[in-house]
Design a protein around this motif. Sequence first.
Motif, PDB file in Angstrom:
ATOM      1  N   LYS A 180      -9.444   6.047   8.955  1.00  0.00           N
ATOM      2  CA  LYS A 180     -10.716   5.307   8.998  1.00  0.00           C
ATOM      3  C   LYS A 180     -10.846   4.550  10.314  1.00  0.00           C
ATOM      4  O   LYS A 180     -11.915   4.525  10.921  1.00  0.00           O
ATOM      5  CB  LYS A 180     -10.802   4.363   7.803  1.00  0.00           C
ATOM      6  CG  LYS A 180     -12.138   3.627   7.708  1.00  0.00           C
ATOM      7  CD  LYS A 180     -12.297   2.927   6.377  1.00  0.00           C
ATOM      8  CE  LYS A 180     -11.327   1.794   6.229  1.00  0.00           C
ATOM      9  NZ  LYS A 180     -11.556   1.050   4.967  1.00  0.00           N
ATOM     10  N   ASN A 181      -9.739   3.949  10.762  1.00  0.00           N
ATOM     11  CA  ASN A 181      -9.762   3.225  12.032  1.00  0.00           C
ATOM     12  C   ASN A 181     -10.000   4.153  13.206  1.00  0.00           C
ATOM     13  O   ASN A 181     -10.693   3.818  14.160  1.00  0.00           O
ATOM     14  CB  ASN A 181      -8.448   2.471  12.224  1.00  0.00           C
ATOM     15  CG  ASN A 181      -8.308   1.304  11.264  1.00  0.00           C
ATOM     16  OD1 ASN A 181      -9.317   0.765  10.803  1.00  0.00           O
ATOM     17  ND2 ASN A 181      -7.077   0.945  10.930  1.00  0.00           N
TER      18      ASN A 181
ATOM     19  N   LYS B 224      -5.211   6.797   4.805  1.00  0.00           N
ATOM     20  CA  LYS B 224      -6.663   6.642   4.747  1.00  0.00           C
ATOM     21  C   LYS B 224      -7.134   5.561   5.716  1.00  0.00           C
ATOM     22  O   LYS B 224      -8.111   5.747   6.454  1.00  0.00           O
ATOM     23  CB  LYS B 224      -7.094   6.308   3.315  1.00  0.00           C
ATOM     24  CG  LYS B 224      -8.599   6.053   3.178  1.00  0.00           C
ATOM     25  CD  LYS B 224      -8.950   5.629   1.766  1.00  0.00           C
ATOM     26  CE  LYS B 224     -10.415   5.232   1.670  1.00  0.00           C
ATOM     27  NZ  LYS B 224     -10.794   4.781   0.323  1.00  0.00           N
ATOM     28  N   GLU B 225      -6.445   4.417   5.722  1.00  0.00           N
ATOM     29  CA  GLU B 225      -6.817   3.318   6.614  1.00  0.00           C
ATOM     30  C   GLU B 225      -6.675   3.713   8.080  1.00  0.00           C
ATOM     31  O   GLU B 225      -7.523   3.379   8.910  1.00  0.00           O
ATOM     32  CB  GLU B 225      -5.953   2.087   6.313  1.00  0.00           C
ATOM     33  CG  GLU B 225      -6.288   1.390   5.005  1.00  0.00           C
ATOM     34  CD  GLU B 225      -7.715   0.875   4.967  1.00  0.00           C
ATOM     35  OE1 GLU B 225      -8.139   0.257   5.955  1.00  0.00           O
ATOM     36  OE2 GLU B 225      -8.407   1.116   3.959  1.00  0.00           O
ATOM     37  N   LYS B 226      -5.599   4.434   8.397  1.00  0.00           N
ATOM     38  CA  LYS B 226      -5.387   4.855   9.776  1.00  0.00           C
ATOM     39  C   LYS B 226      -6.473   5.817  10.228  1.00  0.00           C
ATOM     40  O   LYS B 226      -7.020   5.701  11.330  1.00  0.00           O
ATOM     41  CB  LYS B 226      -4.012   5.510   9.916  1.00  0.00           C
ATOM     42  CG  LYS B 226      -3.644   5.822  11.356  1.00  0.00           C
ATOM     43  CD  LYS B 226      -2.172   6.159  11.499  1.00  0.00           C
ATOM     44  CE  LYS B 226      -1.799   6.325  12.960  1.00  0.00           C
ATOM     45  NZ  LYS B 226      -0.346   6.546  13.151  1.00  0.00           N
TER      46      LYS B 226
ATOM     47  N   LYS C 179     -16.388   1.924   1.734  1.00  0.00           N
ATOM     48  CA  LYS C 179     -15.151   1.206   1.433  1.00  0.00           C
ATOM     49  C   LYS C 179     -15.171   0.762  -0.029  1.00  0.00           C
ATOM     50  O   LYS C 179     -16.125   0.181  -0.503  1.00  0.00           O
ATOM     51  CB  LYS C 179     -15.015  -0.008   2.347  1.00  0.00           C
ATOM     52  CG  LYS C 179     -13.679  -0.732   2.211  1.00  0.00           C
ATOM     53  CD  LYS C 179     -13.571  -1.852   3.233  1.00  0.00           C
ATOM     54  CE  LYS C 179     -12.229  -2.550   3.118  1.00  0.00           C
ATOM     55  NZ  LYS C 179     -12.102  -3.649   4.082  1.00  0.00           N
TER      56      LYS C 179
ATOM     57  N   LYS D 198     -13.763   5.110  13.304  1.00  0.00           N
ATOM     58  CA  LYS D 198     -14.754   4.038  13.239  1.00  0.00           C
ATOM     59  C   LYS D 198     -15.844   4.170  14.288  1.00  0.00           C
ATOM     60  O   LYS D 198     -16.959   3.673  14.098  1.00  0.00           O
ATOM     61  CB  LYS D 198     -14.065   2.677  13.347  1.00  0.00           C
ATOM     62  CG  LYS D 198     -13.375   2.412  14.663  1.00  0.00           C
ATOM     63  CD  LYS D 198     -12.666   1.055  14.635  1.00  0.00           C
ATOM     64  CE  LYS D 198     -11.936   0.783  15.937  1.00  0.00           C
ATOM     65  NZ  LYS D 198     -11.229  -0.517  15.914  1.00  0.00           N
TER      66      LYS D 198
ATOM     67  N   LYS E 255       0.831  -1.201   0.000  1.00  0.00           N
ATOM     68  CA  LYS E 255       0.000   0.000   0.000  1.00  0.00           C
ATOM     69  C   LYS E 255       0.863   1.247   0.000  1.00  0.00           C
ATOM     70  O   LYS E 255       1.886   1.313   0.670  1.00  0.00           O
ATOM     71  CB  LYS E 255      -0.911   0.014   1.225  1.00  0.00           C
ATOM     72  CG  LYS E 255      -2.034  -0.991   1.170  1.00  0.00           C
ATOM     73  CD  LYS E 255      -3.000  -0.780   2.318  1.00  0.00           C
ATOM     74  CE  LYS E 255      -4.172  -1.730   2.217  1.00  0.00           C
ATOM     75  NZ  LYS E 255      -5.117  -1.555   3.330  1.00  0.00           N
TER      76      LYS E 255
ATOM     77  N   GLU F 185      -2.688   5.679   0.991  1.00  0.00           N
ATOM     78  CA  GLU F 185      -3.684   4.642   1.299  1.00  0.00           C
ATOM     79  C   GLU F 185      -3.554   4.191   2.749  1.00  0.00           C
ATOM     80  O   GLU F 185      -4.546   3.914   3.416  1.00  0.00           O
ATOM     81  CB  GLU F 185      -3.505   3.463   0.344  1.00  0.00           C
ATOM     82  CG  GLU F 185      -3.892   3.801  -1.096  1.00  0.00           C
ATOM     83  CD  GLU F 185      -3.615   2.664  -2.049  1.00  0.00           C
ATOM     84  OE1 GLU F 185      -2.542   2.032  -1.924  1.00  0.00           O
ATOM     85  OE2 GLU F 185      -4.455   2.409  -2.924  1.00  0.00           O
ATOM     86  N   LYS F 186      -2.308   4.121   3.248  1.00  0.00           N
ATOM     87  CA  LYS F 186      -2.088   3.783   4.647  1.00  0.00           C
ATOM     88  C   LYS F 186      -2.682   4.860   5.552  1.00  0.00           C
ATOM     89  O   LYS F 186      -3.269   4.568   6.589  1.00  0.00           O
ATOM     90  CB  LYS F 186      -0.589   3.646   4.925  1.00  0.00           C
ATOM     91  CG  LYS F 186       0.048   2.429   4.279  1.00  0.00           C
ATOM     92  CD  LYS F 186       1.542   2.389   4.584  1.00  0.00           C
ATOM     93  CE  LYS F 186       2.198   1.192   3.927  1.00  0.00           C
ATOM     94  NZ  LYS F 186       3.666   1.177   4.166  1.00  0.00           N
TER      95      LYS F 186
ATOM     96  N   ASN G  65     -13.004  -1.487  -2.323  1.00  0.00           N
ATOM     97  CA  ASN G  65     -11.903  -2.433  -2.422  1.00  0.00           C
ATOM     98  C   ASN G  65     -11.316  -2.505  -3.821  1.00  0.00           C
ATOM     99  O   ASN G  65     -10.202  -2.985  -4.011  1.00  0.00           O
ATOM    100  CB  ASN G  65     -12.365  -3.834  -2.000  1.00  0.00           C
ATOM    101  CG  ASN G  65     -12.688  -3.905  -0.518  1.00  0.00           C
ATOM    102  OD1 ASN G  65     -11.998  -3.330   0.296  1.00  0.00           O
ATOM    103  ND2 ASN G  65     -13.756  -4.616  -0.183  1.00  0.00           N
TER     104      ASN G  65
ATOM    105  N   GLU H 111      -9.395  10.772   0.791  1.00  0.00           N
ATOM    106  CA  GLU H 111     -10.231   9.890  -0.037  1.00  0.00           C
ATOM    107  C   GLU H 111     -10.434  10.479  -1.431  1.00  0.00           C
ATOM    108  O   GLU H 111     -10.366   9.773  -2.438  1.00  0.00           O
ATOM    109  CB  GLU H 111     -11.577   9.665   0.655  1.00  0.00           C
ATOM    110  CG  GLU H 111     -12.380   8.525   0.051  1.00  0.00           C
ATOM    111  CD  GLU H 111     -13.603   8.195   0.878  1.00  0.00           C
ATOM    112  OE1 GLU H 111     -13.920   6.998   0.986  1.00  0.00           O
ATOM    113  OE2 GLU H 111     -14.240   9.116   1.423  1.00  0.00           O
TER     114      GLU H 111
END
Length: 253
Positions: A13-14, A9-11, A25, A17, A2, A6-7, A27, A100
């Motif tokens: 998002k977590n 974005k994931e962080k 999401k 949450k 990744k 993108e990393k 994929n 995003e």
Amino acid sequence: IKMKIEKLKEKLKNELKNVNHKIKKNNENTTKKEPIIIGITGSRGKSSVCYMLHQYLKKMGYKSILYSSIEIDSDLSYVKKHCAVDNPLRSKKTLFSAVEQCINSNADFLILEVNERAIDLGIVDDVEFDLKLLTNIVGKQNEVFYPNYVNIKKSFLLKSGEKEKILLVVKDNHCNDLINELKSKNLKIITSPFLKKRYSIATSKDDYIINSIDNLFDSINGVNFCVENNNKKEDFSSSLLFPYSVFNLVCVY
């Protein structure tokens, strides 16, 4: 593997949450290129530098997303274009939205105007910037709301990672102090011969020195100047008025 955006974005998002905010999401989305992330702060000039840089990049054919107080410019944003906003980075949800949009539009650049609130609340702490810029620090600019204003502004650069490049305009005591505080190999300075002498600044050939040319430096017709960097010299003429515009233009350059 990744990519860093993108990393990020994931962080984000977590972290979000548990917030009442629905995040879709996707994929199937893959990022074809790694966008360059630029964060710009300062007491004065940050909005202008963000906007001019963004417009220049678009004119050169790049896909650039802008989050500034002058406007939020993204094809995927719900915010109306060409309208000023009070705070371009109100929360981590706003930052997530910017990230995003950057991924989904396959942007080349993401330009963020970072104010003292975003720094103080840690909104941009997770961002690995490619370039951080500090235009200046006016100590009394926001002392009513942020008594620790100067240190908040400084912290944006002081918290930089090893890979983050730093551009610092040195035209006040606070920014001059930062040169020694940063101790970074990735630091480049923008200043002038007068300021260099005034603050006893030790510059290198990689720094950007603003100097005058044969034409009148500042007049009703605009500003004329040159920039010396790495043994190169380039002349500039602009219809923008007032000497402080020179520093903004050199930041964009």
